[in-house]
Design a protein around this motif. Sequence first.
Motif, PDB file in Angstrom:
ATOM      1  N   GLN A  24       4.223   8.964   7.018  1.00 25.44           N
ATOM      2  CA  GLN A  24       3.873   7.330   8.288  1.00 25.44           C
ATOM      3  C   GLN A  24       4.886   7.005   8.691  1.00 25.44           C
ATOM      4  O   GLN A  24       5.721   7.053   8.553  1.00 25.44           O
ATOM      5  CB  GLN A  24       3.201   6.677   7.407  1.00 25.44           C
ATOM      6  CG  GLN A  24       2.560   5.336   8.722  1.00 25.44           C
ATOM      7  CD  GLN A  24       1.706   4.631   7.820  1.00 25.44           C
ATOM      8  OE1 GLN A  24       1.658   3.438   6.873  1.00 25.44           O
ATOM      9  NE2 GLN A  24       0.265   4.602   8.540  1.00 25.44           N
TER      10      GLN A  24
ATOM     11  N   HIS B   7       4.622   0.103   0.557  1.00 25.90           N
ATOM     12  CA  HIS B   7       5.012  -0.320   2.181  1.00 25.90           C
ATOM     13  C   HIS B   7       3.774  -1.534   2.593  1.00 25.90           C
ATOM     14  O   HIS B   7       2.723  -1.655   2.010  1.00 25.90           O
ATOM     15  CB  HIS B   7       5.213   0.538   3.406  1.00 25.90           C
ATOM     16  CG  HIS B   7       4.349   1.364   3.523  1.00 25.90           C
ATOM     17  ND1 HIS B   7       3.733   2.396   2.764  1.00 25.90           N
ATOM     18  CD2 HIS B   7       2.854   0.682   4.009  1.00 25.90           C
ATOM     19  CE1 HIS B   7       2.456   3.023   3.368  1.00 25.90           C
ATOM     20  NE2 HIS B   7       2.341   1.926   4.138  1.00 25.90           N
TER      21      HIS B   7
ATOM     22  N   GLU C   9       0.767  -1.213  -0.200  1.00 23.08           N
ATOM     23  CA  GLU C   9       0.006  -0.227   0.423  1.00 23.08           C
ATOM     24  C   GLU C   9       0.892   0.922   0.066  1.00 23.08           C
ATOM     25  O   GLU C   9       1.853   1.180   0.168  1.00 23.08           O
ATOM     26  CB  GLU C   9      -1.161   0.048   0.967  1.00 23.08           C
ATOM     27  CG  GLU C   9      -0.419   0.233   2.954  1.00 23.08           C
ATOM     28  CD  GLU C   9      -1.294   0.391   4.228  1.00 23.08           C
ATOM     29  OE1 GLU C   9      -1.750  -0.404   3.991  1.00 23.08           O
ATOM     30  OE2 GLU C   9      -0.252   0.995   4.338  1.00 23.08           O
TER      31      GLU C   9
HETATM   32 NI    NI Z   1       0.612   2.494   6.274  1.00 18.22          NI
END
Ligand code: NI
Length: 176
Positions: A82, A127, A75
């Motif tokens: 993040q 990731h 994703e």
């Molecule tokens: Ni993520």
Amino acid sequence: MKHLTLTPLTAEHFAPFGDVISTEDKDFFLINSGSTERYHSLATVNTGADDGRAIISIFRKPVADRFPLQVKLLERHPQGSQAFIPLQRKPFLILVAPPADAPDPSAMRLFLSDGRQGVNYHAGVWHHPLITLEDDDQLLIVDRQGQLPNCDEVFFDDADAWWIAHPFQEKEEGTL
Ligand code: NI
Ligand SMILES: NC(=O)N[C@@H](O)C(=O)O
């Protein structure tokens, strides 16, 4: 079975994907009357455009992943970064691929945090969702909240799957 091999989690090796959040070998300056070392700005929180704002969350994963783990999807968060910061000093795995319209399986890299290292994925880096090695793991998450959609997923064909072995356990008999 095609297994991914580990790449050492260093700032240099992880640079195409983001930042390693660690005090190891990092500069600091003293604050609070010299009582405290500040490891300043180890990573930058990118909240993108529009109404993006940084939020802090905790991911608690009661049950660790089972291995060998099939890589079924990757994703990305196109609107912001993040960060994953371990709260219990438990090692965890990080699977990433460079930003691109679609993830390139041949460009995937697998890293292992020693439980003291966190990572900050830059916006758009592909990731795998959090991969934990021990039950009841908890990590602090710093990422973006906003109106724009911010999670693209790409699923891989089971017929050509990549697999991840547990980094501390012998591979099961019969695996390559
Ligand atoms: Ni993520
Ligand atoms: N979806 C979500 O909040 N978690 C994922 O982004 C992840 O990287 O684990």
